[in-house]
Design a protein around this motif. Structure first.
Motif, PDB file in Angstrom:
ATOM      1  N   TRP A  87     102.492  26.397 -19.293  1.00 28.16           N
ATOM      2  CA  TRP A  87     103.312  25.478 -20.095  1.00 28.16           C
ATOM      3  C   TRP A  87     104.305  24.738 -19.213  1.00 28.16           C
ATOM      4  CZ3 TRP A  87     108.570  25.130 -20.787  1.00 28.16           C
ATOM      5  CH2 TRP A  87     108.992  24.236 -21.786  1.00 28.16           C
ATOM      6  N   TRP A  88     104.995  25.465 -18.341  1.00 31.13           N
ATOM      7  CA  TRP A  88     105.998  24.840 -17.465  1.00 31.13           C
ATOM      8  C   TRP A  88     105.340  23.844 -16.512  1.00 31.13           C
ATOM      9  CZ3 TRP A  88     106.760  25.093 -12.098  1.00 31.13           C
ATOM     10  CH2 TRP A  88     107.984  24.558 -11.661  1.00 31.13           C
ATOM     11  N   SER A  89     104.185  24.226 -15.959  1.00 32.18           N
ATOM     12  CA  SER A  89     103.501  23.347 -15.011  1.00 32.18           C
ATOM     13  C   SER A  89     103.040  22.056 -15.674  1.00 32.18           C
ATOM     14  CB  SER A  89     102.298  24.073 -14.393  1.00 32.18           C
ATOM     15  OG  SER A  89     102.696  25.235 -13.704  1.00 32.18           O
ATOM     16  N   LEU A  90     102.564  22.141 -16.909  1.00 31.33           N
ATOM     17  CA  LEU A  90     102.047  20.961 -17.598  1.00 31.33           C
ATOM     18  C   LEU A  90     103.152  20.064 -18.137  1.00 31.33           C
ATOM     19  CD1 LEU A  90      99.037  22.507 -19.562  1.00 31.33           C
ATOM     20  CD2 LEU A  90      98.904  20.881 -17.669  1.00 31.33           C
ATOM     21  N   ASN A  91     104.283  20.650 -18.505  1.00 29.35           N
ATOM     22  CA  ASN A  91     105.322  19.885 -19.207  1.00 29.35           C
ATOM     23  C   ASN A  91     106.595  19.638 -18.422  1.00 29.35           C
ATOM     24  OD1 ASN A  91     104.223  19.732 -22.171  1.00 29.35           O
ATOM     25  ND2 ASN A  91     103.898  21.857 -21.542  1.00 29.35           N
ATOM     26  N   ARG A  92     106.806  20.343 -17.326  1.00 29.99           N
ATOM     27  CA  ARG A  92     108.076  20.228 -16.623  1.00 29.99           C
ATOM     28  C   ARG A  92     107.937  19.871 -15.144  1.00 29.99           C
ATOM     29  NH1 ARG A  92     109.492  19.899 -21.055  1.00 29.99           N
ATOM     30  NH2 ARG A  92     111.082  21.087 -22.187  1.00 29.99           N
ATOM     31  N   THR A  93     106.742  19.562 -14.697  1.00 35.64           N
ATOM     32  CA  THR A  93     106.552  19.205 -13.293  1.00 35.64           C
ATOM     33  C   THR A  93     105.888  17.837 -13.171  1.00 35.64           C
ATOM     34  OG1 THR A  93     104.355  20.228 -13.102  1.00 35.64           O
ATOM     35  CG2 THR A  93     106.263  21.642 -12.693  1.00 35.64           C
ATOM     36  N   ARG A  94     106.075  17.210 -12.015  1.00 35.54           N
ATOM     37  CA  ARG A  94     105.469  15.905 -11.775  1.00 35.54           C
ATOM     38  C   ARG A  94     103.942  16.015 -11.778  1.00 35.54           C
ATOM     39  NH1 ARG A  94     103.659  12.982  -7.311  1.00 35.54           N
ATOM     40  NH2 ARG A  94     103.900  10.714  -7.499  1.00 35.54           N
ATOM     41  N   SER A  95     103.430  17.078 -11.164  1.00 30.65           N
ATOM     42  CA  SER A  95     101.974  17.272 -11.140  1.00 30.65           C
ATOM     43  C   SER A  95     101.418  17.430 -12.546  1.00 30.65           C
ATOM     44  CB  SER A  95     101.627  18.505 -10.295  1.00 30.65           C
ATOM     45  OG  SER A  95     102.064  18.343  -8.966  1.00 30.65           O
ATOM     46  N   GLY A  96     102.178  18.113 -13.404  1.00 30.36           N
ATOM     47  CA  GLY A  96     101.743  18.289 -14.783  1.00 30.36           C
ATOM     48  C   GLY A  96     101.700  16.976 -15.537  1.00 30.36           C
ATOM     49  N   LYS A  97     102.684  16.113 -15.287  1.00 31.90           N
ATOM     50  CA  LYS A  97     102.690  14.801 -15.940  1.00 31.90           C
ATOM     51  C   LYS A  97     101.493  13.966 -15.497  1.00 31.90           C
ATOM     52  CE  LYS A  97     106.617  15.452 -18.089  1.00 31.90           C
ATOM     53  NZ  LYS A  97     106.678  15.592 -19.561  1.00 31.90           N
ATOM     54  N   ILE A  98     101.172  14.032 -14.195  1.00 32.05           N
ATOM     55  CA  ILE A  98     100.002  13.315 -13.690  1.00 32.05           C
ATOM     56  C   ILE A  98      98.731  13.862 -14.328  1.00 32.05           C
ATOM     57  CG2 ILE A  98      98.610  12.879 -11.630  1.00 32.05           C
ATOM     58  CD1 ILE A  98     101.209  12.875 -10.016  1.00 32.05           C
ATOM     59  N   LEU A  99      98.669  15.197 -14.435  1.00 35.81           N
ATOM     60  CA  LEU A  99      97.505  15.826 -15.049  1.00 35.81           C
ATOM     61  C   LEU A  99      97.351  15.390 -16.502  1.00 35.81           C
ATOM     62  CD1 LEU A  99      95.237  17.892 -14.580  1.00 35.81           C
ATOM     63  CD2 LEU A  99      96.788  19.657 -15.393  1.00 35.81           C
ATOM     64  N   GLN A 100      98.457  15.313 -17.233  1.00 35.46           N
ATOM     65  CA  GLN A 100      98.385  14.887 -18.629  1.00 35.46           C
ATOM     66  C   GLN A 100      97.961  13.427 -18.747  1.00 35.46           C
ATOM     67  OE1 GLN A 100     101.188  16.195 -21.596  1.00 35.46           O
ATOM     68  NE2 GLN A 100     102.179  17.568 -20.147  1.00 35.46           N
ATOM     69  N   SER A 101      98.333  12.610 -17.775  1.00 37.80           N
ATOM     70  CA  SER A 101      97.887  11.216 -17.807  1.00 37.80           C
ATOM     71  C   SER A 101      96.372  11.136 -17.652  1.00 37.80           C
ATOM     72  CB  SER A 101      98.580  10.417 -16.703  1.00 37.80           C
ATOM     73  OG  SER A 101      98.083  10.762 -15.420  1.00 37.80           O
ATOM     74  N   VAL A 102      95.814  12.006 -16.822  1.00 38.41           N
ATOM     75  CA  VAL A 102      94.357  12.050 -16.657  1.00 38.41           C
ATOM     76  C   VAL A 102      93.692  12.558 -17.933  1.00 38.41           C
ATOM     77  CG1 VAL A 102      92.461  13.092 -15.342  1.00 38.41           C
ATOM     78  CG2 VAL A 102      94.542  12.365 -14.171  1.00 38.41           C
ATOM     79  N   ILE A 103      94.321  13.531 -18.587  1.00 36.74           N
ATOM     80  CA  ILE A 103      93.774  14.068 -19.836  1.00 36.74           C
ATOM     81  C   ILE A 103      93.689  12.981 -20.896  1.00 36.74           C
ATOM     82  CG2 ILE A 103      94.255  15.638 -21.762  1.00 36.74           C
ATOM     83  CD1 ILE A 103      95.445  17.591 -19.734  1.00 36.74           C
ATOM     84  N   HIS A 104      94.741  12.185 -21.030  1.00 42.29           N
ATOM     85  CA  HIS A 104      94.792  11.199 -22.111  1.00 42.29           C
ATOM     86  C   HIS A 104      93.984   9.940 -21.803  1.00 42.29           C
ATOM     87  CE1 HIS A 104      97.593  13.300 -24.712  1.00 42.29           C
ATOM     88  NE2 HIS A 104      98.337  13.596 -23.659  1.00 42.29           N
ATOM     89  N   ASP A 105      93.948   9.516 -20.540  1.00 40.24           N
ATOM     90  CA  ASP A 105      93.185   8.303 -20.215  1.00 40.24           C
ATOM     91  C   ASP A 105      92.909   8.292 -18.712  1.00 40.24           C
ATOM     92  OD1 ASP A 105      92.142   5.743 -19.834  1.00 40.24           O
ATOM     93  OD2 ASP A 105      93.327   4.914 -21.467  1.00 40.24           O
ATOM     94  N   ARG A 106      91.770   8.839 -18.317  1.00 39.14           N
ATOM     95  CA  ARG A 106      91.472   8.972 -16.893  1.00 39.14           C
ATOM     96  C   ARG A 106      91.247   7.617 -16.220  1.00 39.14           C
ATOM     97  NH1 ARG A 106      85.801  12.178 -16.994  1.00 39.14           N
ATOM     98  NH2 ARG A 106      86.963  13.330 -18.572  1.00 39.14           N
TER      99      ARG A 106
END
Length: 298
Positions: free
Chosen positions: A164-183
């Motif tokens: 949870w912390w890695s996906l929501n509170r880190t820069r890498s997590g934000k980048i990962l979520q951007s790929v999830i929503h629209d690669r």
């Protein structure tokens, strides 16, 4: 009162085990849109690696407490090697294909890995009971519980918190979520999507192998355990919503508590109740409880 306590503890322990398996599966699907049939083999490889190393370790008369670090190390090495081998050797040539094609490809990989496991470790069972018994047991309300199971609950909670912390509170997590929503958009903005895919797959493989390594001390490690767990993991991620780590956590709790209740009240319905719960959820929420919303493209 004892019945309620037994159902609660057994359900949470089983849920913890399920979440460790399902977390890697749903993470890979969320980022890569690959429903990885071979994930059960990652679990089996982690279990065999942990069990075989534990056997050698204790045969050498080494300090027993370090065996827990050995289990983590076995899972890390197994997940890194197998994850890189499969992603770089097979899947990278298949990106962009239909999801059904990817299911067939990963199913073929599952069959290959199952035979490879038999070639490497044979068909005889492996037992690595020492770490399980080393922590002893605790009596609560007249019932005896293995402390190793409580450790499994704590480890699962830590893994869930880190994810949870890695996906929501880190820069890498934000980048990962951007790929999830629209690669496609993430790639256009300069994100190295191929690198993200590789890292995600290796992390997912590690989580599967980690679940197997932690489970090995409490079971008989035999051929076919990977195929058994992948079916349960699919049930968890379908209930929670494909691609949602939080959904996998809730789905694991629902399945674990439902199964524990059935085991204690109606043992013959143990398997039925898992798929009954899944069918009930899908009847009202076909996409799962916490499915990630897809980006609308015009």
């Amino acid at each position: 009162m004892n019945l309620a306590l037994a159902v609660l503890v057994d359900g949470v322990v089983y849920s913890s085990w399920l979440f460790l398996i399902a977390a890697g599966l749903t993470l890979i699907y969320g980022v890569m849109k690959i429903l990885n049939m071979a994930h059960g083999s990652f679990y089996a490889i982690g279990a065999y690696s942990g069990a075989s190393l534990i056997g050698v370790y204790f045969a050498g008369g080494n300090p027993p407490w370090a065996s827990y670090l050995l289990l983590v190390g076995a899972a890390l090495v197994a997940g890194l090697i197998v994850g890189l081998l499969i992603e770089r050797g097979f899947l990278r040539f298949m990106y962009g294909r239909d999801e059904v094609v990817m299911i067939l490809v990963t199913y073929g990989i599952l069959l290959i890995l199952e035979d490879a496991i038999k070639l490497l470790w044979g068909v005889d069972p492996y037992f690595a009971y020492q770490p399980y018994t080393l922590l002893g047991r605790t009596k609560i309300g007249g019932l005896s519980f293995a402390n190793y199971d409580f450790m499994l609950i704590c480890v699962t909670a830590l893994v869930a918190l880190v994810l949870w912390w890695s996906l929501n509170r880190t820069r890498s997590g934000k980048i990962l979520q951007s790929v999830i929503h629209d690669r496609e958009m993430a790639g256009a903005l300069g994100v190295n999507v191929t690198k993200i895919f590789t890292i995600t797959f290796v992390i997912g493989a590690f989580l599967g192998a980690f679940a197997g390594a932690l489970t090995a001390p409490g079971i008989s490690v035999v051929p076919g355990i990977g195929i058994e767990v992948i079916i349960l993991a699919f049930a968890v991620v379908v209930i929670g919503g494909l691609g949602s780590v939080g959904g996998a956590f809730v789905g694991a709790l629902i399945v674990g508590l439902s199964r524990a209740l059935s085991v204690h009240l109606y043992p013959d319905g143990e398997l039925f109740v898992i798929y009954g719960v899944m069918g009930l959820v899908l009847a009202f929420r076909p996409q799962g409880l916490f499915a990630i919303a897809g980006a609308r493209k015009i």
